[in-house]
Design a protein around this motif. Sequence first.
Motif, PDB file in Angstrom:
ATOM      1  N   UNK A 170       0.845  -1.203   0.000  1.00  0.00           N
ATOM      2  CA  UNK A 170       0.000   0.000   0.000  1.00  0.00           C
ATOM      3  C   UNK A 170       0.874   1.245   0.000  1.00  0.00           C
ATOM      4  N   UNK A 171       1.271   1.669  -1.175  1.00  0.00           N
ATOM      5  CA  UNK A 171       2.247   2.765  -1.207  1.00  0.00           C
ATOM      6  C   UNK A 171       1.645   4.097  -0.765  1.00  0.00           C
ATOM      7  N   UNK A 172       0.444   4.400  -1.282  1.00  0.00           N
ATOM      8  CA  UNK A 172      -0.104   5.730  -0.990  1.00  0.00           C
ATOM      9  C   UNK A 172      -1.185   5.711   0.080  1.00  0.00           C
ATOM     10  N   UNK A 173      -1.294   4.599   0.794  1.00  0.00           N
ATOM     11  CA  UNK A 173      -2.328   4.523   1.827  1.00  0.00           C
ATOM     12  C   UNK A 173      -1.638   4.367   3.180  1.00  0.00           C
ATOM     13  N   UNK A 174      -1.834   5.356   4.039  1.00  0.00           N
ATOM     14  CA  UNK A 174      -1.182   5.294   5.357  1.00  0.00           C
ATOM     15  C   UNK A 174      -1.943   4.331   6.268  1.00  0.00           C
ATOM     16  N   UNK A 175      -1.232   3.345   6.786  1.00  0.00           N
ATOM     17  CA  UNK A 175      -1.844   2.404   7.723  1.00  0.00           C
ATOM     18  C   UNK A 175      -1.252   2.701   9.105  1.00  0.00           C
ATOM     19  N   UNK A 176      -2.124   3.036  10.039  1.00  0.00           N
ATOM     20  CA  UNK A 176      -1.647   3.400  11.388  1.00  0.00           C
ATOM     21  C   UNK A 176      -1.656   2.128  12.223  1.00  0.00           C
ATOM     22  N   UNK A 177      -0.499   1.773  12.707  1.00  0.00           N
ATOM     23  CA  UNK A 177      -0.412   0.482  13.395  1.00  0.00           C
ATOM     24  C   UNK A 177      -0.167   0.619  14.893  1.00  0.00           C
ATOM     25  N   UNK A 178      -0.084   1.865  15.393  1.00  0.00           N
ATOM     26  CA  UNK A 178       0.223   1.967  16.827  1.00  0.00           C
ATOM     27  C   UNK A 178      -0.975   1.542  17.678  1.00  0.00           C
ATOM     28  N   UNK A 179      -0.644   1.000  18.836  1.00  0.00           N
ATOM     29  CA  UNK A 179      -1.676   0.394  19.690  1.00  0.00           C
ATOM     30  C   UNK A 179      -2.737   1.401  20.151  1.00  0.00           C
ATOM     31  N   UNK A 180      -2.352   2.631  20.539  1.00  0.00           N
ATOM     32  CA  UNK A 180      -3.403   3.554  20.988  1.00  0.00           C
ATOM     33  C   UNK A 180      -4.456   3.819  19.917  1.00  0.00           C
ATOM     34  N   UNK A 181      -4.025   4.001  18.675  1.00  0.00           N
ATOM     35  CA  UNK A 181      -5.005   4.271  17.617  1.00  0.00           C
ATOM     36  C   UNK A 181      -5.849   3.033  17.350  1.00  0.00           C
ATOM     37  N   UNK A 182      -5.216   1.874  17.336  1.00  0.00           N
ATOM     38  CA  UNK A 182      -6.000   0.650  17.104  1.00  0.00           C
ATOM     39  C   UNK A 182      -7.005   0.471  18.239  1.00  0.00           C
ATOM     40  N   UNK A 183      -6.550   0.777  19.449  1.00  0.00           N
ATOM     41  CA  UNK A 183      -7.415   0.610  20.613  1.00  0.00           C
ATOM     42  C   UNK A 183      -8.591   1.571  20.627  1.00  0.00           C
ATOM     43  N   UNK A 184      -8.437   2.709  19.948  1.00  0.00           N
ATOM     44  CA  UNK A 184      -9.536   3.681  19.879  1.00  0.00           C
ATOM     45  C   UNK A 184     -10.784   3.027  19.285  1.00  0.00           C
TER      46      UNK A 184
END
Lengths: 504, 295
Positions: free
Chosen positions: A34-48
């Motif tokens: 996924x070159x142009x798609x930002x995937x946020x992998x940090x736990x706080x954001x996932x936990x949201x």
Amino acid sequence: MPRSQSTSERSTSSQQTNPSRWQGAGWPAFVSSLKDVAVIEDAPMRGTFATDAGGTSYGMPHGVVIARSAAQISALLKAAQAHRVPVTVRGGGLTTEGESVAFGGVLLDMTGMSKCLFIDPQKLEVRVEAGIFWASLAEHLRRQGMDYLSAPLNLTSSVGGTLGVGGIDVNSARFGCSADQALALQVVTPTGEIVECSDEANPELFRRVILGYGQFGVITEATLRIRRYTPIRMRYYYYASLRTAIEDLQMLDREQAADYTGILTMMDAAINLLVAFDSGEREAAFDAKWHSRVRGMGEAAFSARAFLSYLVRPWRWGEALFLRDRKRQLFPEFRRPEHTRDGKMEDRSVVFSRAVWKFWGGRQMVIPDLATSSAKFAEAVERGNAVCKRFFPRYTLYCVGIRLREEHRPHYEMSCIPPDAAGWAYGCEFEPMIGDGTWSRDHLQSFKNAIYDIGVEMGASYYRFGGMMKGYVRRVFGDPLVDRHLAMKRAADPAMILNRDVIF
Amino acid sequence: MEFSSCHGCSLCLLSCPVWRQTRDVRLTPHGRAKALQNGASAADLQASIASCTLCGACEPACPEEIPLIDMILELRRQQPIQVARGDVPSEKEISVGNVLLAGEVLRQDPERLKRIASLLDIAVAADDGSDISRAIECGAALSSERLSSFMGSFRNAKRLVVADGLLLRKLREWLPEARVVSLGEALSTLEAVRARLRATDLYVIEPRAFHADHARLVRHYDALIKARNLKTNLDLQRLAVPTGASSAAKRVDPLDQARWILDGRAFERVVVEDAADCAVFARVTDRQVLHLGDL
Ligand SMILES: Cc1cc2nc3c(=O)[nH]c(=O)nc-3n(C[C@H](O)[C@H](O)[C@H](O)COP(=O)(O)OP(=O)(O)OC[C@H]3O[C@@H](n4cnc5c(N)ncnc54)[C@H](O)[C@@H]3O)c2cc1C
Ligand code: SF4
Ligand code: SF4
């Protein structure tokens, strides 16, 4: 046809359905593709996004993508198909059965796409990005003297999430469900095509996406019907009998006597039929023709009656005090001067929604419901009420009519609209007041099952039949219909990646 | 911190200028509370902490009544943001009676300040605590000597009129017995000022003070709106849309906020309570922009 079951067949555990977590096979390769798609992998954001408004279903995505454009979502879904990575779409996340919770894979946060694109006051249309909250849309519309037709009373459900599940307001008996106000949609299909659809263009896709629980595509933009804004004048009638209140509600809806109608109760002890009008003329016509036919009492008469009734039943004084306190807290909310001008309520959605969050919202919410034809409704509510009494000391019932659009019957297939409904469908939400009380998850689940079992027995449907309640999908709709939809889903979504845990 | 009560309803997003401009839940109270529930530290939330304008619109919206401003201020103490320091006044003077704490922007406009002081018949405090306000806003350490010299300078004052909405919130906390009112409320209560407001005015309420005492002030402004038939920067929830012009945080573009406030509203003059808003509105409209004290 719905299949009724014996009590022994319906064990609680067999209905409690939590999807298994996707284990993450191929995740790193997927993310790096996924070159142009930002995937946020940090736990706080996932936990949201670990749970939804229900707060009883928990799952963690591997990563979160904030939606920014149809092209970005298309790239995401194409890669997800290739790598077989599940994508769960989330708008406001106001589901209560985990339908917007990701059990692994990608959580696509649609609120990142929430612009109001244009308002056309002449054609009475608005075009929005689908992640927009109804409350934000109302802010835009009101600047132009406009309003949406109908929307859920909670401010933070999104347009896209609502079009996928229904959307019921106190004016749905007149305007239908929110999904019926959609004129056209931009959809990204599960395989990544960006398609515009409506009753005229790609009607089959339009049918499947509306009320489709996000199975057949991600709604990225929507054109909705709108109307001129009017403040409203509210009235309340009080009943001691659910059946009488429901009969009056249905009579008013059938005869289109009022612009807004609904029943809101405190247990079955105080049953309130609310009626409201968009104009003085409508109210005057109501007074002339219908007021005398409504059997509810005014507030003073009802309070006096209730007082006398509780006076001779000292064992129910606890309930009486609860009702008194609740009324004292709740009523001022509906009459706040800053939302009232010349005796009319401005911003009804704000007033109702804030009251809903304040008095019914909480960390855990279970809101099982039954949706039936007009004829079956009173019985369904009475039976559901009996279940509520068995499980909780305090609860609320909320009943509304939903006007059906004959030409949209294909939209309603396998949705909250029951197949035998004609003219109007009726919905009742059974909402225990959980507050900060601690109820075990099993207790809550058993309660939901007991309500949903009524639906199976009566051949009804549900507003919330996905997620943890998806075990009921086959029971109410029957195998042939569900299998036909499953085949359509497989054809549209070969890797079964889009909202895969919601229905099938 | 009571972040644990957040159940993720998102109501705090609806009036948040950072949310409006970024559509990124991480930069909102919802995102911060959920992140903290999931074990994030203040350092993990640096960008979020730095983005908040402290307008306070989220706080009255929260059905859990989480003290969201205290929450962000506490996070800023753990993770301060960098800004230019305000001047520390050198002269020390004891104020009695009614005292106006004018704040940085108003102080720079002596003519306007004089007019306002005379309208309110009030003494202007030499020490208006703007350095203290900046320190609170940025999470910088506050020296106890500085704080006590500031508080000591108006210990005998009867009524404090405060232009800076953040300082006002803190003064109410520190001086629970004192009468502390915002400059906007003080001016908009004066009959001479009210009488000059016109139905064609767009009246811009200073958000920090308004939201700090929302339950009471919403009635004050509602009465003003009804009496003068005004348009305001209140949204449908009756929360004030902020420009963010007075904020040390730079994530929000005040011009974009001002354009949103004006969008679709018919008006002939913009009347602002916060002096910092004059320059912002002057850049986005060719209509007259006035401070409430200029009327
Ligand atoms: C306190 C409270 C009050 C409520 N009051 C009402 C009410 O008055 N009337 C009413 O009708 N409902 C009500 N609901 C239910 C809720 O409003 C609906 O479930 C809601 O409309 C869903 O919208 P959402 O944006 O929150 O969707 P979500 O919960 O985020 O998603 C719903 C479903 O749609 C999918 N989805 C979301 N966005 C998209 C998209 N853009 N494209 C495709 N699929 C998508 C999700 O995967 C999920 O399966 C209430 C819920 C709560 C918690
Ligand atoms: S104080 Fe204002 S900017 Fe900060 S989070 Fe709350 S609403 Fe957003
Ligand atoms: S309004 Fe309060 S409870 Fe709701 S998401 Fe924001 S902080 Fe959480």
